[in-house]
Design a protein around this motif. Structure first.
Motif, PDB file in Angstrom:
ATOM      1  N   ASP A 110       2.694 -16.102  12.075  1.00 37.12           N
ATOM      2  CA  ASP A 110       2.849 -16.405  11.132  1.00 37.12           C
ATOM      3  C   ASP A 110       3.886 -17.418  10.155  1.00 37.12           C
ATOM      4  O   ASP A 110       5.225 -18.032  10.964  1.00 37.12           O
ATOM      5  N   THR A 131       3.602  -0.387   1.273  1.00 36.31           N
ATOM      6  CA  THR A 131       2.981  -1.769   0.884  1.00 36.31           C
ATOM      7  C   THR A 131       3.970  -2.138   0.026  1.00 36.31           C
ATOM      8  O   THR A 131       4.363  -1.443  -0.393  1.00 36.31           O
ATOM      9  N   THR A 132       3.937  -4.150   0.485  1.00 38.38           N
ATOM     10  CA  THR A 132       4.956  -4.573  -0.682  1.00 38.38           C
ATOM     11  C   THR A 132       3.785  -5.544  -1.108  1.00 38.38           C
ATOM     12  O   THR A 132       4.150  -6.234  -3.137  1.00 38.38           O
ATOM     13  N   LYS A 133       3.469  -5.161  -1.646  1.00 35.71           N
ATOM     14  CA  LYS A 133       1.791  -6.323  -2.374  1.00 35.71           C
ATOM     15  C   LYS A 133       1.574  -5.346  -3.500  1.00 35.71           C
ATOM     16  O   LYS A 133       1.024  -4.291  -3.231  1.00 35.71           O
ATOM     17  N   LEU A 180      -1.823  -1.467   8.494  1.00 32.50           N
ATOM     18  CA  LEU A 180      -1.404  -1.479   9.695  1.00 32.50           C
ATOM     19  C   LEU A 180      -1.381  -0.346  10.708  1.00 32.50           C
ATOM     20  O   LEU A 180      -0.960   0.036  11.462  1.00 32.50           O
TER      21      LEU A 180
END
Ligand code: ADP
Ligand code: MG
Length: 366
Positions: free
Chosen positions: A296, A315-317, A325
């Protein structure tokens, strides 16, 4: 006469002999051995050391210990940190970590002793990168196993009451939406979220209930890309594919692999809020393996965070589950393959999924 025999037993010859003996020990050591002076210049290095550093001896001698690597500033800093410790304490052991030219982390165990012989300092070093990597893989797979066992129990227990909850909420839709439309929306979206977490868990819980068959990896990838194309358009993301049409069939579970590709591609879409390209490549590797790469143009991942990818709930969201993952690692693990990540902050990330064409016997009996 007796004296001479004792001397022989102790292998103490004349000074020339003993020098040769020490040189042989020095040269044959499996660890890297380095002698350096107070100006940090290399006086001598043995064969193992030369090999580990990856630079021929002639180009090392006379140079400062960090000089041959001046291209990589980070490496120099790491070596200097170790030297500072030796100078301060007289002796030290530490792990020097740096990135090699291909961006892989290398770990060197270094023990140094100051002034072993008038003004000569001594360092023993050993490349422990492989060991560290295996430890990390073990840690990940141990976590995966524990999660898998937990998941089997919990997911089913939660699923049944959830079905009841969802059913009744739907029945109440009319009443609630009249007075509290916001509440209804929040309840249903949270229920959907719990549902997706349970589904991820269920995949972990039944990794063996899968059917492995010979499959066309390109076809699996094409179906995945088709599935995600609407979402990609919505985010202004284009897929660029470079498919090896001669790829042999791979012994795998197509739905499981699709899940892996979906997770990784979805992450790629999510990391490019302004759109961009996602490049998907399939190719044959040596040793009867195939490789799928998904690249990406997003923000990239720091090396600190790369280690945490695949850990449950990392997670960073804001709305992330941190399970995508982990599930992917689990599935690829079951296929006896590997996932590796290369990333450059600000430029983007590439996920490499490598799979063997065939599984070894142990797996086939499962
Ligand atoms: P989630 O997507 O729910 O956060 P994942 O397990 O899919 O959970 O991903 C975990 C974390 O890994 C993400 O929150 C993100 O920080 C990081 N990550 C995954 N893929 C990428 C990527 N392509 N680029 C940057 N960061 C990524
Ligand atoms: Mg995700």
């Amino acid at each position: 006469m007796e004296k001479k025999e004792l001397k022989d037993t102790l292998h103490l010859g004349n000074s020339e002999d003993s020098e040769q003996k020490y040189r042989r020990i020095f040269e044959c050591s499996m660890d890297g051995l380095l002698l350096w002076d107070n100006d940090h210049r290399i006086i001598d290095v043995n064969r193992a050391g030369e090999k580990m550093i990856g630079i021929p001896k002639e180009r090392l001698i006379g140079h400062r210990v960090y000089e041959p690597h001046t291209i990589l500033e980070k490496r120099k800093q790491e070596i200097l940190k170790h030297i500072d410790q030796v100078l301060e304490k007289g002796q030290t052991c530490s792990t020097v970590i740096f990135k090699d030219e291909e961006g892989n982390s290398r770990y060197f165990d270094c023990s140094s002793q100051l002034d072993i012989l008038g003004g000569i300092n001594f360092t023993i070093f050993k490349d422990i990168s492989e060991k560290i990597e295996i430890e990390e893989q073990l840690r990940k797979s141990a976590t995966l196993n524990v999660i898998g066992e937990l998941a089997a129990g919990i997911a089913h227990e939660i699923r049944n009451p959830m079905t009841a909850l969802k059913g009744f909420i739907q029945l109440l839709e009319e009443i609630i939406t009249k007075e509290h439309p916001m509440y209804y929306q929040v309840i249903t979206s949270e229920l959907t979220r719990i549902d997706s977490i349970i589904n991820e868990f269920l995949i972990l819980a039944k990794p063996h209930a899968t059917r492995f068959q010979e499959n066309d990896l390109n076809k699996i990838m094409k179906e995945t890309v088709d599935l995600l194309s609407a979402q990609a358009v919505l985010h202004n993301v284009q897929f660029v594919t470079d498919i090896d049409s001669k790829l042999p069939l791979v012994f795998c579970e197509p739905n499981q692999l699709k899940k892996v590709f979906i997770n990784i591609i979805k992450n790629a879409i999510e990391v490019m809020p302004l759109g961009g390209n996602i490049t998907i490549t399939t190719k044959m590797l040596e040793g009867k393996r195939v490789q799928v790469s998904i690249q990406d143009e997003g923000a990239g991942i720091s090396s600190e965070k790369i280690k945490k990818l695949g850990d449950p709930f990392f997670t960073t969201k804001a709305g992330g589950t941190g399970l995508g993952l982990m599930v992917s690692y689990r599935i690829v693990n079951d296929h006896q393959g590997s996932i590796t990540i290369e990333s450059e902050e600000g430029r983007g990330t590439t996920f490499f999924i490598r799979l063997p064409l065939d599984l070894n016997e142990k797996k086939e009996t499962l």
